[in-house]
Write a protein that holds these residues in place. Structure first.
Motif, short mmCIF file in Angstrom:
data_model
loop_
_atom_site.label_atom_id
_atom_site.label_comp_id
_atom_site.label_asym_id
_atom_site.label_seq_id
_atom_site.Cartn_x
_atom_site.Cartn_y
_atom_site.Cartn_z
N ARG A 1 0.83 -1.20 0.00
CA ARG A 1 0.00 0.00 0.00
C ARG A 1 0.87 1.25 0.00
N VAL A 2 0.52 2.17 -0.84
CA VAL A 2 1.24 3.43 -0.91
C VAL A 2 0.78 4.34 0.22
N ASN A 3 -0.52 4.32 0.48
CA ASN A 3 -1.05 5.11 1.58
C ASN A 3 -2.20 4.33 2.24
N THR A 4 -2.67 4.84 3.34
CA THR A 4 -3.75 4.15 4.04
C THR A 4 -5.09 4.51 3.43
N GLY A 5 -6.10 3.75 3.79
CA GLY A 5 -7.43 4.01 3.25
C GLY A 5 -7.97 2.76 2.60
N VAL A 6 -9.07 2.93 1.89
CA VAL A 6 -9.72 1.79 1.24
C VAL A 6 -8.95 1.44 -0.03
N HIS A 7 -8.61 0.16 -0.18
CA HIS A 7 -7.92 -0.31 -1.38
C HIS A 7 -8.73 -1.45 -1.97
N GLU A 8 -8.77 -1.47 -3.25
CA GLU A 8 -9.58 -2.47 -3.94
C GLU A 8 -8.73 -3.09 -5.05
N PHE A 9 -8.91 -4.37 -5.29
CA PHE A 9 -8.24 -4.99 -6.41
C PHE A 9 -8.86 -4.49 -7.69
N LEU A 10 -8.04 -4.31 -8.71
CA LEU A 10 -8.52 -3.87 -10.01
C LEU A 10 -9.48 -4.91 -10.59
N ASN A 11 -9.14 -6.17 -10.43
CA ASN A 11 -9.94 -7.26 -11.01
C ASN A 11 -10.59 -8.08 -9.90
N LYS A 12 -11.81 -8.47 -10.14
CA LYS A 12 -12.55 -9.27 -9.17
C LYS A 12 -12.38 -10.75 -9.50
N GLU A 13 -12.71 -11.60 -8.55
CA GLU A 13 -12.60 -13.03 -8.75
C GLU A 13 -13.46 -13.46 -9.94
N GLY A 14 -12.90 -14.32 -10.75
CA GLY A 14 -13.61 -14.81 -11.93
C GLY A 14 -13.35 -13.99 -13.18
N GLU A 15 -12.74 -12.83 -13.02
CA GLU A 15 -12.39 -12.01 -14.19
C GLU A 15 -11.02 -12.48 -14.67
N ASN A 16 -11.05 -13.36 -15.66
CA ASN A 16 -9.80 -13.97 -16.12
C ASN A 16 -9.63 -13.89 -17.63
N HIS A 17 -10.29 -12.93 -18.26
CA HIS A 17 -10.15 -12.73 -19.69
C HIS A 17 -9.75 -11.29 -19.97
N LEU A 18 -8.99 -11.09 -21.03
CA LEU A 18 -8.72 -9.75 -21.54
C LEU A 18 -8.62 -9.84 -23.05
N ILE A 19 -8.65 -8.69 -23.70
CA ILE A 19 -8.59 -8.66 -25.15
C ILE A 19 -7.28 -8.01 -25.59
N ILE A 20 -6.81 -8.44 -26.75
CA ILE A 20 -5.60 -7.86 -27.35
C ILE A 20 -5.94 -7.48 -28.78
N PRO A 21 -5.68 -6.22 -29.17
CA PRO A 21 -5.93 -5.82 -30.56
C PRO A 21 -5.12 -6.68 -31.52
N ILE A 22 -5.74 -7.07 -32.60
CA ILE A 22 -5.14 -8.00 -33.55
C ILE A 22 -3.85 -7.45 -34.19
N GLY A 23 -3.76 -6.14 -34.31
CA GLY A 23 -2.57 -5.54 -34.89
C GLY A 23 -1.39 -5.48 -33.94
N MET A 24 -1.59 -5.88 -32.69
CA MET A 24 -0.51 -5.87 -31.70
C MET A 24 0.05 -7.27 -31.46
N VAL A 25 -0.29 -8.22 -32.35
CA VAL A 25 0.22 -9.58 -32.20
C VAL A 25 0.90 -10.04 -33.48
N ILE A 26 1.75 -11.02 -33.32
CA ILE A 26 2.40 -11.68 -34.44
C ILE A 26 2.13 -13.17 -34.29
N ILE A 27 1.67 -13.78 -35.36
CA ILE A 27 1.34 -15.20 -35.35
C ILE A 27 2.57 -16.00 -35.76
N ASP A 28 2.96 -16.93 -34.91
CA ASP A 28 4.06 -17.85 -35.18
C ASP A 28 3.42 -19.18 -35.56
N GLU A 29 3.23 -19.38 -36.87
CA GLU A 29 2.53 -20.56 -37.37
C GLU A 29 3.25 -21.85 -37.01
N LYS A 30 4.56 -21.85 -37.17
CA LYS A 30 5.34 -23.07 -36.95
C LYS A 30 5.18 -23.60 -35.52
#
Length: 174
Positions: free
Chosen positions: A76-105
């Protein structure tokens, strides 16, 4: 958000849409970050019907990455209420297609522009949740470090950005 305002669709949901013959179906392939760490597996291909193409990979995040995210918030950087960014069960994210490279082999998807610490701090969602445009904007801002991407951007022309260029970048490794 209602389905009538839905911007992104799983490829499986759309009749008449399929992966083109010229491209690999990368669902089930591991996704590696800029540091060569596996951050998850491609679960779905997300299509924008207006753009008529895949614009994101929906990635089920590896549990070790989720655990690293919880460690990030223990100090904690400081005191007070802190919350996790992600809640339980949130286990997916998206990636823009132009930010990936496909390694076919090696049947891998590489995200050479994004490292695991960026993925750790990214807002995730639960499988099956409707992804709203605000989430897309926030995540793209987070990945690219471009704070000029803001809510006044509209869906129209959004997928013309560099991050969505080229349906799949390929890399053939001999």
């Amino acid at each position: 958000m209602t389905d009538t305002n839905k911007n992104l669709f799983n490829l499986d949901e759309l009749s008449g849409y399929k992966v083109s013959e010229n491209y690999n179906d990368v669902r089930g392939w591991d996704v590696k970050d800029a540091n060569n760490r596996i951050i998850g597996k491609v679960d779905h291909l997300l299509v924008n019907k207006t753009a008529e193409r895949v614009v994101y990979l929906d990635v089920e995040v590896d549990t070790t990455l989720i655990e690293d995210g919880h460690k990030t918030y223990q100090n904690r950087v400081n005191t007070g209420v802190h919350e996790f960014l992600n809640k339980e069960g949130e286990n997916h994210l998206i990636i823009p297609i132009g930010m990936v490279i496909i390694d076919e082999k090696n049947k891998l998807v590489n995200t050479n522009q994004i490292d695991s610490s960026t993925f750790v701090k990214a807002k995730r969602f639960k499988k099956g949740d409707v992804i709203d445009f605000e989430y897309e904007l926030n995540l793209l801002r987070h990945y690219s470090g471009d704070n000029t991407i803001h809510s006044s951007n509209s869906v129209d022309g959004f997928y013309d950005r560099e991050e969505f260029n080229n349906t799949f970048h390929h890399r053939d490794l001999e």
